[in-house]
Write a protein that holds these residues in place. Structure first.
Motif, PDB file in Angstrom:
ATOM      1  N   ILE A 168       0.942  -1.220  -0.019  1.00 50.59           N
ATOM      2  CA  ILE A 168       0.111   0.039   0.018  1.00 50.59           C
ATOM      3  C   ILE A 168       0.964   1.140  -0.163  1.00 50.59           C
ATOM      4  O   ILE A 168       0.706   1.930  -0.841  1.00 50.59           O
ATOM      5  CB  ILE A 168      -0.964   0.164   1.213  1.00 50.59           C
ATOM      6  CG1 ILE A 168      -2.016  -1.283   1.191  1.00 50.59           C
ATOM      7  CG2 ILE A 168      -1.688   1.591   1.240  1.00 50.59           C
ATOM      8  CD1 ILE A 168      -2.832  -1.259   2.419  1.00 50.59           C
ATOM      9  N   MET A 169       1.777   1.482   1.032  1.00 49.38           N
ATOM     10  CA  MET A 169       2.558   2.479   0.936  1.00 49.38           C
ATOM     11  C   MET A 169       3.398   2.721  -0.209  1.00 49.38           C
ATOM     12  O   MET A 169       4.099   1.822  -0.611  1.00 49.38           O
ATOM     13  CB  MET A 169       3.583   2.437   2.295  1.00 49.38           C
ATOM     14  CG  MET A 169       2.671   2.461   3.675  1.00 49.38           C
ATOM     15  SD  MET A 169       1.465   3.379   3.870  1.00 49.38           S
ATOM     16  CE  MET A 169       2.571   5.132   4.095  1.00 49.38           C
ATOM     17  N   GLY A 170       3.396   4.002  -0.898  1.00 54.50           N
ATOM     18  CA  GLY A 170       4.359   4.146  -1.903  1.00 54.50           C
ATOM     19  C   GLY A 170       3.441   3.825  -3.109  1.00 54.50           C
ATOM     20  O   GLY A 170       4.006   4.236  -4.355  1.00 54.50           O
ATOM     21  N   SER A 171       2.339   3.197  -3.166  1.00 56.47           N
ATOM     22  CA  SER A 171       1.658   2.733  -4.134  1.00 56.47           C
ATOM     23  C   SER A 171       0.784   3.917  -4.981  1.00 56.47           C
ATOM     24  O   SER A 171       0.132   4.792  -3.872  1.00 56.47           O
ATOM     25  CB  SER A 171       0.487   1.576  -4.242  1.00 56.47           C
ATOM     26  OG  SER A 171       1.396   0.451  -3.858  1.00 56.47           O
ATOM     27  N   HIS A 172       0.425   4.206  -5.778  1.00 55.28           N
ATOM     28  CA  HIS A 172      -0.733   5.165  -6.523  1.00 55.28           C
ATOM     29  C   HIS A 172      -2.039   4.896  -5.807  1.00 55.28           C
ATOM     30  O   HIS A 172      -2.377   3.563  -5.754  1.00 55.28           O
ATOM     31  CB  HIS A 172      -0.780   5.228  -7.921  1.00 55.28           C
ATOM     32  CG  HIS A 172      -1.592   6.474  -8.403  1.00 55.28           C
ATOM     33  ND1 HIS A 172      -2.803   6.588  -8.279  1.00 55.28           N
ATOM     34  CD2 HIS A 172      -1.038   7.572  -9.028  1.00 55.28           C
ATOM     35  CE1 HIS A 172      -3.179   7.725  -8.874  1.00 55.28           C
ATOM     36  NE2 HIS A 172      -1.898   8.609  -9.146  1.00 55.28           N
ATOM     37  N   ALA A 174      -4.793   5.228  -6.590  1.00 53.11           N
ATOM     38  CA  ALA A 174      -6.103   4.782  -7.682  1.00 53.11           C
ATOM     39  C   ALA A 174      -6.006   3.222  -7.851  1.00 53.11           C
ATOM     40  O   ALA A 174      -6.836   2.458  -7.789  1.00 53.11           O
ATOM     41  CB  ALA A 174      -6.028   5.261  -8.667  1.00 53.11           C
ATOM     42  N   ARG A 175      -4.665   2.758  -7.529  1.00 47.55           N
ATOM     43  CA  ARG A 175      -4.378   1.132  -7.581  1.00 47.55           C
ATOM     44  C   ARG A 175      -5.045   0.362  -6.434  1.00 47.55           C
ATOM     45  O   ARG A 175      -5.641  -0.497  -6.192  1.00 47.55           O
ATOM     46  CB  ARG A 175      -2.958   0.889  -7.592  1.00 47.55           C
ATOM     47  CG  ARG A 175      -2.694  -0.637  -8.079  1.00 47.55           C
ATOM     48  CD  ARG A 175      -1.162  -0.878  -7.780  1.00 47.55           C
ATOM     49  NE  ARG A 175      -0.746  -0.971  -6.682  1.00 47.55           N
ATOM     50  CZ  ARG A 175      -0.710  -1.923  -5.756  1.00 47.55           C
ATOM     51  NH1 ARG A 175      -1.358  -3.245  -6.150  1.00 47.55           N
ATOM     52  NH2 ARG A 175      -0.318  -1.788  -4.589  1.00 47.55           N
ATOM     53  N   ALA A 187     -14.143   4.061 -14.310  1.00 50.97           N
ATOM     54  CA  ALA A 187     -13.058   4.540 -13.143  1.00 50.97           C
ATOM     55  C   ALA A 187     -13.417   6.103 -12.855  1.00 50.97           C
ATOM     56  O   ALA A 187     -13.646   6.627 -13.701  1.00 50.97           O
ATOM     57  CB  ALA A 187     -11.795   4.276 -13.426  1.00 50.97           C
ATOM     58  N   LEU A 188     -13.471   6.466 -11.663  1.00 44.51           N
ATOM     59  CA  LEU A 188     -13.454   7.856 -11.328  1.00 44.51           C
ATOM     60  C   LEU A 188     -12.336   8.703 -11.724  1.00 44.51           C
ATOM     61  O   LEU A 188     -11.305   8.086 -11.973  1.00 44.51           O
ATOM     62  CB  LEU A 188     -13.846   8.195  -9.793  1.00 44.51           C
ATOM     63  CG  LEU A 188     -15.013   7.492  -9.331  1.00 44.51           C
ATOM     64  CD1 LEU A 188     -15.177   7.982  -7.880  1.00 44.51           C
ATOM     65  CD2 LEU A 188     -16.272   7.965 -10.052  1.00 44.51           C
ATOM     66  N   ASP A 189     -12.559   9.779 -11.943  1.00 48.99           N
ATOM     67  CA  ASP A 189     -11.114  10.594 -12.461  1.00 48.99           C
ATOM     68  C   ASP A 189     -10.322  10.607 -11.366  1.00 48.99           C
ATOM     69  O   ASP A 189     -10.719  10.399 -10.134  1.00 48.99           O
ATOM     70  CB  ASP A 189     -11.867  12.056 -12.777  1.00 48.99           C
ATOM     71  CG  ASP A 189     -12.542  12.343 -13.867  1.00 48.99           C
ATOM     72  OD1 ASP A 189     -12.265  11.349 -14.857  1.00 48.99           O
ATOM     73  OD2 ASP A 189     -13.434  13.474 -14.070  1.00 48.99           O
ATOM     74  N   ASP A 190      -8.997  10.875 -11.638  1.00 45.33           N
ATOM     75  CA  ASP A 190      -7.814  11.168 -10.720  1.00 45.33           C
ATOM     76  C   ASP A 190      -8.071  12.188  -9.890  1.00 45.33           C
ATOM     77  O   ASP A 190      -7.970  13.360 -10.085  1.00 45.33           O
ATOM     78  CB  ASP A 190      -6.688  11.058 -11.368  1.00 45.33           C
ATOM     79  CG  ASP A 190      -5.549  10.915 -10.444  1.00 45.33           C
ATOM     80  OD1 ASP A 190      -5.521  11.375  -9.292  1.00 45.33           O
ATOM     81  OD2 ASP A 190      -4.596  10.307 -10.931  1.00 45.33           O
ATOM     82  N   LEU A 191      -8.508  12.006  -8.547  1.00 46.13           N
ATOM     83  CA  LEU A 191      -8.866  13.093  -7.670  1.00 46.13           C
ATOM     84  C   LEU A 191      -7.580  13.816  -7.176  1.00 46.13           C
ATOM     85  O   LEU A 191      -7.954  15.216  -7.149  1.00 46.13           O
ATOM     86  CB  LEU A 191      -9.562  12.332  -6.551  1.00 46.13           C
ATOM     87  CG  LEU A 191     -10.902  11.814  -6.600  1.00 46.13           C
ATOM     88  CD1 LEU A 191     -11.513  11.296  -5.224  1.00 46.13           C
ATOM     89  CD2 LEU A 191     -11.853  12.731  -6.977  1.00 46.13           C
ATOM     90  N   VAL A 192      -6.474  13.364  -7.167  1.00 47.66           N
ATOM     91  CA  VAL A 192      -5.376  14.103  -6.971  1.00 47.66           C
ATOM     92  C   VAL A 192      -4.842  15.027  -7.917  1.00 47.66           C
ATOM     93  O   VAL A 192      -4.749  16.071  -7.855  1.00 47.66           O
ATOM     94  CB  VAL A 192      -4.152  13.387  -6.470  1.00 47.66           C
ATOM     95  CG1 VAL A 192      -2.914  13.867  -6.503  1.00 47.66           C
ATOM     96  CG2 VAL A 192      -4.599  12.219  -5.438  1.00 47.66           C
ATOM     97  N   GLU A 193      -5.053  14.513  -9.330  1.00 46.59           N
ATOM     98  CA  GLU A 193      -4.435  15.207 -10.475  1.00 46.59           C
ATOM     99  C   GLU A 193      -5.733  16.347 -10.783  1.00 46.59           C
ATOM    100  O   GLU A 193      -5.440  17.560 -10.963  1.00 46.59           O
ATOM    101  CB  GLU A 193      -4.649  14.494 -11.841  1.00 46.59           C
ATOM    102  CG  GLU A 193      -4.203  15.033 -12.945  1.00 46.59           C
ATOM    103  CD  GLU A 193      -4.394  14.457 -14.134  1.00 46.59           C
ATOM    104  OE1 GLU A 193      -4.275  14.706 -15.404  1.00 46.59           O
ATOM    105  OE2 GLU A 193      -4.710  12.804 -14.027  1.00 46.59           O
TER     106      GLU A 193
END
Length: 265
Positions: A168-172, A174-175, A187-193
């Protein structure tokens, strides 16, 4: 003139310069020591340096560290006893001083009062512990990411929601949190982006469906907002996951009951 010049430098420097003999007795110490521990230099000459330690056994630890470091020790933190009974924290730099034939004559170095720094560190640590306790006790899941969307922290609720995901740690995010639209399954839009694209403004996302590999499904209301450093620069994004699975299911049942006959369906 050279000795007078050197003496003026030592006696006016902000750190305390000291020299002790092999028996641990102070044979020279600069006047700045009085500001740090309340004793004048004259009072300390001939006394044991370890008498100032809050824990006298720290002398053995100090000497062991000095030996292990090859005779040059830097930033050794120790607690000293002030004349008024309070504790003073000092950062010690030390080395063995030798005669012309290389024989060790004792230890010399400088000590800096870091009590205010220690107080600030303690206050910051206490604040961090309070924040961590708050994050671990709230009922919503919290995930923080860097500006690339890679996970840096999850609270226990978020960990339970993504249970079964490896690395989990370090993974994107959305994965780890593959949210899809309930209706279309896309899939929902990339919320971070999306958050960064809108210069960190607060974002409320629509409900997303999380389908786990073990068959469990959760409907999550996700909000995203940017994290800033002290200078206002965006350093990441925090995602708050509010589990609305039960509420959504209840609304579905109520809507069904309001539009269907209970006998015939």
């Amino acid at each position: 003139r050279s000795e007078e010049w050197l003496g003026n430098i030592l006696e006016n420097m902000q750190d305390t310069f000291y020299r002790i003999n092999p028996e641990g007795e102070i044979i020279y110490i600069t006047p700045m020591v009085e500001r740090a521990v309340g004793y004048s230099a004259d009072e300390l000459i001939g006394t044991k340096m370890a008498d100032l330690y809050c824990n006298p056994s720290d002398r053995e630890l100090f000497l062991a560290e000095l030996e292990a470091s090859g005779g040059i020790l830097q930033n050794f933190t120790i607690s000293l006893r002030h004349r008024d009974g309070s504790t003073v924290f000092a950062s010690i730099n030390a080395h063995f001083y030798r005669d012309s034939e290389g024989r060790v004559l004792g230890v010399e170095g400088n000590a800096r009062d870091i009590s205010k720094l220690k107080e600030a560190e303690t206050a910051l640590s206490h604040q961090q512990q309070q924040l961590l306790a708050t994050l671990e006790s709230i009922t919503d899941g919290v995930i923080t990411t860097n500006t690339s969307g890679h996970i840096e922290y999850l609270n226990p609720v978020a960990e339970r929601l993504v249970e079964g995901v490896d690395e989990i740690m370090g993974s994107h995010y959305a994965r780890v949190l593959p949210l899809v639209d309930e209706g279309s399954g896309e899939a929902l839009d990339d919320l971070v982006e999306f958050t960064l694209r809108h210069e960190g403004s607060f974002v409320n996302a629509s409900n997303g469906l999380l389908k786990r590999a073990d068959g469990y499904e959760f409907v999550l209301k996700v909000s995203a907002s940017a994290m800033h450093d002290s200078e206002g620069h965006i350093i990441g994004v925090v995602l708050v996951l509010h589990d609305v699975t039960e509420t959504t299911e209840m609304n579905r049942r109520l809507n069904y009951q309001a539009s269907h006959d209970t006998l015939t369906g």
